[in-house]
Motif scaffolding. Sequence first.
Motif, PDB file in Angstrom:
ATOM      1  N   ASN A 162     -97.750  60.542  77.336  1.00  0.00           N
ATOM      2  CA  ASN A 162     -96.284  60.444  77.344  1.00  0.00           C
ATOM      3  C   ASN A 162     -95.802  59.385  76.354  1.00  0.00           C
ATOM      4  O   ASN A 162     -94.765  59.554  75.706  1.00  0.00           O
ATOM      5  CB  ASN A 162     -95.761  60.141  78.746  1.00  0.00           C
ATOM      6  N   PHE A 163     -96.573  58.308  76.221  1.00  0.00           N
ATOM      7  CA  PHE A 163     -96.240  57.292  75.218  1.00  0.00           C
ATOM      8  C   PHE A 163     -96.286  57.907  73.820  1.00  0.00           C
ATOM      9  O   PHE A 163     -95.376  57.717  73.007  1.00  0.00           O
ATOM     10  CB  PHE A 163     -97.206  56.104  75.319  1.00  0.00           C
ATOM     11  N   ILE A 164     -97.335  58.660  73.542  1.00  0.00           N
ATOM     12  CA  ILE A 164     -97.481  59.283  72.216  1.00  0.00           C
ATOM     13  C   ILE A 164     -96.326  60.245  71.948  1.00  0.00           C
ATOM     14  O   ILE A 164     -95.687  60.196  70.886  1.00  0.00           O
ATOM     15  CB  ILE A 164     -98.844  60.017  72.118  1.00  0.00           C
ATOM     16  N   LEU A 165     -96.015  61.110  72.912  1.00  0.00           N
ATOM     17  CA  LEU A 165     -94.934  62.081  72.711  1.00  0.00           C
ATOM     18  C   LEU A 165     -93.589  61.375  72.545  1.00  0.00           C
ATOM     19  O   LEU A 165     -92.755  61.796  71.740  1.00  0.00           O
ATOM     20  CB  LEU A 165     -94.877  63.058  73.888  1.00  0.00           C
ATOM     21  N   THR A 166     -93.374  60.298  73.302  1.00  0.00           N
ATOM     22  CA  THR A 166     -92.111  59.560  73.178  1.00  0.00           C
ATOM     23  C   THR A 166     -91.982  58.951  71.791  1.00  0.00           C
ATOM     24  O   THR A 166     -90.914  59.016  71.168  1.00  0.00           O
ATOM     25  CB  THR A 166     -92.044  58.436  74.239  1.00  0.00           C
ATOM     26  N   GLN A 167     -93.073  58.383  71.302  1.00  0.00           N
ATOM     27  CA  GLN A 167     -93.023  57.751  69.981  1.00  0.00           C
ATOM     28  C   GLN A 167     -92.813  58.792  68.880  1.00  0.00           C
ATOM     29  O   GLN A 167     -92.092  58.552  67.910  1.00  0.00           O
ATOM     30  CB  GLN A 167     -94.299  56.946  69.721  1.00  0.00           C
ATOM     31  N   MET A 168     -93.454  59.953  69.029  1.00  0.00           N
ATOM     32  CA  MET A 168     -93.238  61.020  68.046  1.00  0.00           C
ATOM     33  C   MET A 168     -91.767  61.441  68.040  1.00  0.00           C
ATOM     34  O   MET A 168     -91.145  61.616  66.989  1.00  0.00           O
ATOM     35  CB  MET A 168     -94.131  62.236  68.351  1.00  0.00           C
ATOM     36  N   ALA A 169     -91.191  61.590  69.244  1.00  0.00           N
ATOM     37  CA  ALA A 169     -89.818  62.086  69.348  1.00  0.00           C
ATOM     38  C   ALA A 169     -88.806  61.027  68.938  1.00  0.00           C
ATOM     39  O   ALA A 169     -87.853  61.299  68.201  1.00  0.00           O
ATOM     40  CB  ALA A 169     -89.530  62.546  70.781  1.00  0.00           C
ATOM     41  N   ALA A 170     -89.007  59.787  69.401  1.00  0.00           N
ATOM     42  CA  ALA A 170     -87.973  58.764  69.201  1.00  0.00           C
ATOM     43  C   ALA A 170     -88.063  58.137  67.818  1.00  0.00           C
ATOM     44  O   ALA A 170     -87.037  57.791  67.228  1.00  0.00           O
ATOM     45  CB  ALA A 170     -88.094  57.694  70.284  1.00  0.00           C
ATOM     46  N   ASN A 171     -89.277  57.976  67.307  1.00  0.00           N
ATOM     47  CA  ASN A 171     -89.431  57.236  66.053  1.00  0.00           C
ATOM     48  C   ASN A 171     -89.997  58.067  64.921  1.00  0.00           C
ATOM     49  O   ASN A 171     -90.366  57.521  63.874  1.00  0.00           O
ATOM     50  CB  ASN A 171     -90.302  55.994  66.294  1.00  0.00           C
ATOM     51  N   GLY A 172     -90.094  59.376  65.141  1.00  0.00           N
ATOM     52  CA  GLY A 172     -90.524  60.265  64.071  1.00  0.00           C
ATOM     53  C   GLY A 172     -91.956  60.063  63.609  1.00  0.00           C
ATOM     54  O   GLY A 172     -92.314  60.431  62.488  1.00  0.00           O
ATOM     55  N   LEU A 173     -92.799  59.492  64.471  1.00  0.00           N
ATOM     56  CA  LEU A 173     -94.205  59.310  64.076  1.00  0.00           C
ATOM     57  C   LEU A 173     -94.944  60.652  64.124  1.00  0.00           C
ATOM     58  O   LEU A 173     -94.582  61.554  64.878  1.00  0.00           O
ATOM     59  CB  LEU A 173     -94.905  58.329  65.026  1.00  0.00           C
ATOM     60  N   THR A 174     -95.996  60.766  63.332  1.00  0.00           N
ATOM     61  CA  THR A 174     -96.887  61.910  63.485  1.00  0.00           C
ATOM     62  C   THR A 174     -97.782  61.655  64.699  1.00  0.00           C
ATOM     63  O   THR A 174     -97.856  60.534  65.211  1.00  0.00           O
ATOM     64  CB  THR A 174     -97.810  62.080  62.264  1.00  0.00           C
ATOM     65  N   TYR A 175     -98.484  62.708  65.135  1.00  0.00           N
ATOM     66  CA  TYR A 175     -99.391  62.552  66.264  1.00  0.00           C
ATOM     67  C   TYR A 175    -100.403  61.438  65.993  1.00  0.00           C
ATOM     68  O   TYR A 175    -100.642  60.573  66.841  1.00  0.00           O
ATOM     69  CB  TYR A 175    -100.103  63.870  66.559  1.00  0.00           C
ATOM     70  N   ALA A 176    -100.973  61.452  64.789  1.00  0.00           N
ATOM     71  CA  ALA A 176    -102.012  60.459  64.455  1.00  0.00           C
ATOM     72  C   ALA A 176    -101.443  59.035  64.464  1.00  0.00           C
ATOM     73  O   ALA A 176    -102.075  58.108  64.979  1.00  0.00           O
ATOM     74  CB  ALA A 176    -102.627  60.776  63.088  1.00  0.00           C
ATOM     75  N   GLU A 177    -100.238  58.878  63.919  1.00  0.00           N
ATOM     76  CA  GLU A 177     -99.610  57.541  63.917  1.00  0.00           C
ATOM     77  C   GLU A 177     -99.308  57.065  65.338  1.00  0.00           C
ATOM     78  O   GLU A 177     -99.527  55.897  65.683  1.00  0.00           O
ATOM     79  CB  GLU A 177     -98.305  57.577  63.100  1.00  0.00           C
ATOM     80  N   ALA A 178     -98.800  57.979  66.161  1.00  0.00           N
ATOM     81  CA  ALA A 178     -98.451  57.608  67.536  1.00  0.00           C
ATOM     82  C   ALA A 178     -99.699  57.263  68.342  1.00  0.00           C
ATOM     83  O   ALA A 178     -99.689  56.318  69.144  1.00  0.00           O
ATOM     84  CB  ALA A 178     -97.674  58.743  68.208  1.00  0.00           C
ATOM     85  N   LEU A 179    -100.777  58.020  68.116  1.00  0.00           N
ATOM     86  CA  LEU A 179    -102.030  57.725  68.811  1.00  0.00           C
ATOM     87  C   LEU A 179    -102.546  56.337  68.409  1.00  0.00           C
ATOM     88  O   LEU A 179    -102.973  55.539  69.256  1.00  0.00           O
ATOM     89  CB  LEU A 179    -103.083  58.788  68.488  1.00  0.00           C
ATOM     90  N   LYS A 180    -102.462  56.050  67.113  1.00  0.00           N
ATOM     91  CA  LYS A 180    -102.894  54.741  66.609  1.00  0.00           C
ATOM     92  C   LYS A 180    -102.080  53.625  67.288  1.00  0.00           C
ATOM     93  O   LYS A 180    -102.631  52.609  67.740  1.00  0.00           O
ATOM     94  CB  LYS A 180    -102.697  54.718  65.088  1.00  0.00           C
ATOM     95  N   LEU A 181    -100.759  53.822  67.372  1.00  0.00           N
ATOM     96  CA  LEU A 181     -99.898  52.818  68.000  1.00  0.00           C
ATOM     97  C   LEU A 181    -100.290  52.624  69.470  1.00  0.00           C
ATOM     98  O   LEU A 181    -100.367  51.493  69.966  1.00  0.00           O
ATOM     99  CB  LEU A 181     -98.428  53.236  67.881  1.00  0.00           C
ATOM    100  N   ALA A 182    -100.551  53.744  70.155  1.00  0.00           N
ATOM    101  CA  ALA A 182    -100.954  53.664  71.564  1.00  0.00           C
ATOM    102  C   ALA A 182    -102.256  52.884  71.706  1.00  0.00           C
ATOM    103  O   ALA A 182    -102.422  52.064  72.609  1.00  0.00           O
ATOM    104  CB  ALA A 182    -101.108  55.070  72.149  1.00  0.00           C
TER     105      ALA A 182
END
Lengths: 425, 425
Positions: A162-182
């Motif tokens: 859910n963190f990854i999906l939220t970051q993709m949706a809210a901040n326009g990250l790609t899946y890989a970027e959001a996973l890295k952030l998580a």
Amino acid sequence: MEIGIGLFGLGTVGSGVVKILQQNANQITQRTGSHLVVRHAVVHNLNKPRTGFTQDFPITDNPEDILSNDDIQIVVEVMGGVDYAYDIIKRALMAKKHVVTANKDLIASRGQELAELANQNGVDLYYEAAVAGGVPILRTLSSSFTADEISRVAGIINGTSNFILTQMAANGLTYAEALKLAQDKGFAESDPTNDVEGFDAAYKLIILSNFSFGVQPVMDDVTVTGIANLTDSDINDAHGFGYAIKLLGVAQRVGDALSIEVAPHLVSFNHPLATVNNENNAVLVNGESVGEVMLYGPGAGEMPTANSVLSDLTNVATNLALNTPGRPFNTFNQDLDLAKPSQRVARRFIVVEVADTPGAMYSVTGMFASAKISFTDLKQTPAKNGFARLVALTHAASDAQLNVIRTTIRNADGINLAAEYKIFS
Amino acid sequence: MEIGIGLFGLGTVGSGVVKILQQNANQITQRTGSHLVVRHAVVHNLNKPRTGFTQDFPITDNPEDILSNDDIQIVVEVMGGVDYAYDIIKRALMAKKHVVTANKDLIASRGQELAELANQNGVDLYYEAAVAGGVPILRTLSSSFTADEISRVAGIINGTSNFILTQMAANGLTYAEALKLAQDKGFAESDPTNDVEGFDAAYKLIILSNFSFGVQPVMDDVTVTGIANLTDSDINDAHGFGYAIKLLGVAQRVGDALSIEVAPHLVSFNHPLATVNNENNAVLVNGESVGEVMLYGPGAGEMPTANSVLSDLTNVATNLALNTPGRPFNTFNQDLDLAKPSQRVARRFIVVEVADTPGAMYSVTGMFASAKISFTDLKQTPAKNGFARLVALTHAASDAQLNVIRTTIRNADGINLAAEYKIFS
């Protein structure tokens, strides 16, 4: 009355349990009538530094120090892992010690066996922390909806995805970027498979199904689709139609059968589940009488999870004071068949990539017409690399119909099924 | 084991209780081990037609038919009203019958006295349905947060006013139009005072404060502001700044004291409470350990409220099976002072109407400067009827500071405090 506690594991959750027991000792004693005292902890690694609490109990690495200790009435298992934890809990129950665990993998796979063992030995086995961290969903299901007929339980029960999906949706990250952030924030492990492929959510959904429907599904009974193939284009297109994409665990009655599925779903922005962001969890319960109820809160973390362990401990303490331990956490048992693909019906979000050639779109729409799937909304975006992206929302269609489409598309040239998700309603 | 139930009241909720008991009889027996049977109902008006259930029990208008009936172990009071219900419940408890009630007014005003009476007689007194309809908040507070220190409980706990505010915000209705719609739909009574002036929410907040903080406030301890003076301009201006306006009941610790208030609040659109629409209710709990947890669901209605009554009944049944009745529903008791106005600090939404004359705005800003209240956001809209509308969001300010502003403005010419609400955060 003093009640002795033995801790297996003194990591994040274990430390949190000790902190609450120490900091809120007076309140707990006032409200339960019992004084809960940690008498011993058993850990794997004796050399790890442990801070944040007063260490007024021995820490060793020998399980017998707890299992053979007559001054310990409750065993708290917060190590994780399945085989060793199973062995420890089994021995604790057979030694007539009450057990509190946060171990979802173990409870989902061998919970029934352990519950029977607890019952035979007249002791309690509680595991509120195994599902949705700090959200008290299991005790609510077992004590507040006993008289209701639940038709569906659905939840955002994996904080990492859910963190990854939220970051993709809210901040326009790609899946890989959001996973890295998580991973950087400690929400995802270096091997994120269990979270992003949906297995963690599936374990929790199995336990929710135990409580909501009285069934005992195994992992093979759960249809599991993770988020690793979700693209930012899918999320943007869903947004354009008024939906968020959330990884949901959904168990629902369809006639006399039960469908159990973990998969990304489109959730209308107007629905309370759509507002559950980042590492938070929520479980939605639909009951014939109560209607729709949702419990929302932190899905993980030291103190929220520890608070759920504490709610189990105070319930054991109450049972001990009343001399009523040994009742099962979940009292619901019934047999339900698994739903067939033809029974699993929902509106769909479908993305097809089509070679940008004359007649291609005609051919695609023909495939859907053959499968008797009709569209409510369509959007085609300009061709990229010689392909057009066709996004469709459909009327209700079954998994069986979708399987037809899948096969047809797989056998056709110049067309690719890029995404296919149910619309939650 | 068969357990006899006597019903006082067979209106909306009472009928719902009978329906669930009849329709889900097998499930209830399987899960509680007891067969719950309605043995008698006492009503005011014997001539009212009653449908939707099988009437397999006598209906009379003589309370003695239940109170002196040895085959009735549980009395369900769902008539409403205070004095007569108090008398009935008191006599039932003294006759050693367990009592389940949905009567928030009665529990908020005389609950402690009745709980003591239940305790003396070794019987249960449960009232889950008294707060937030189908949302199982009281049992959750009493069984899942026993070990946690709650810092705030806040809720949308009046469905009528939330319906009105939702309609004003979503469909641009005026307060009067939205109230009329609520009355037409049966969500508001012909005299809506109790709902729109905040008293109904205040009763529920008193009960939530019992469970969350162990205190026993009376109505005079609650600061109550209703929604009757809210205008569509206030709602639109709040929207412009990113906030919904919701009638919240908020009880929160400030130092060693407790602030208890029902009032319209601004709630950020990003907050889960902002998505609670129409007649739905939600209660947000902030705990030191658990963090922020929210329970959401239907705040009223026949079946949701009946389901809460049923959860009380199944808990009594379990206690009877275990021979453990007589424990208080709420085990938390402590003394806390009421917060002083200087301790009640929040950011504010303030609307001032100012005569459109030279120097007027200078005079207004001077008043706020004197009270040491500073602005974060300001918006002035063109003069209407010779007045300008000044909307301000402020930095944190106390009720004491606001009282200074109120007095100053009241004593000044050409300026009027049109609205003043706290921003919830």
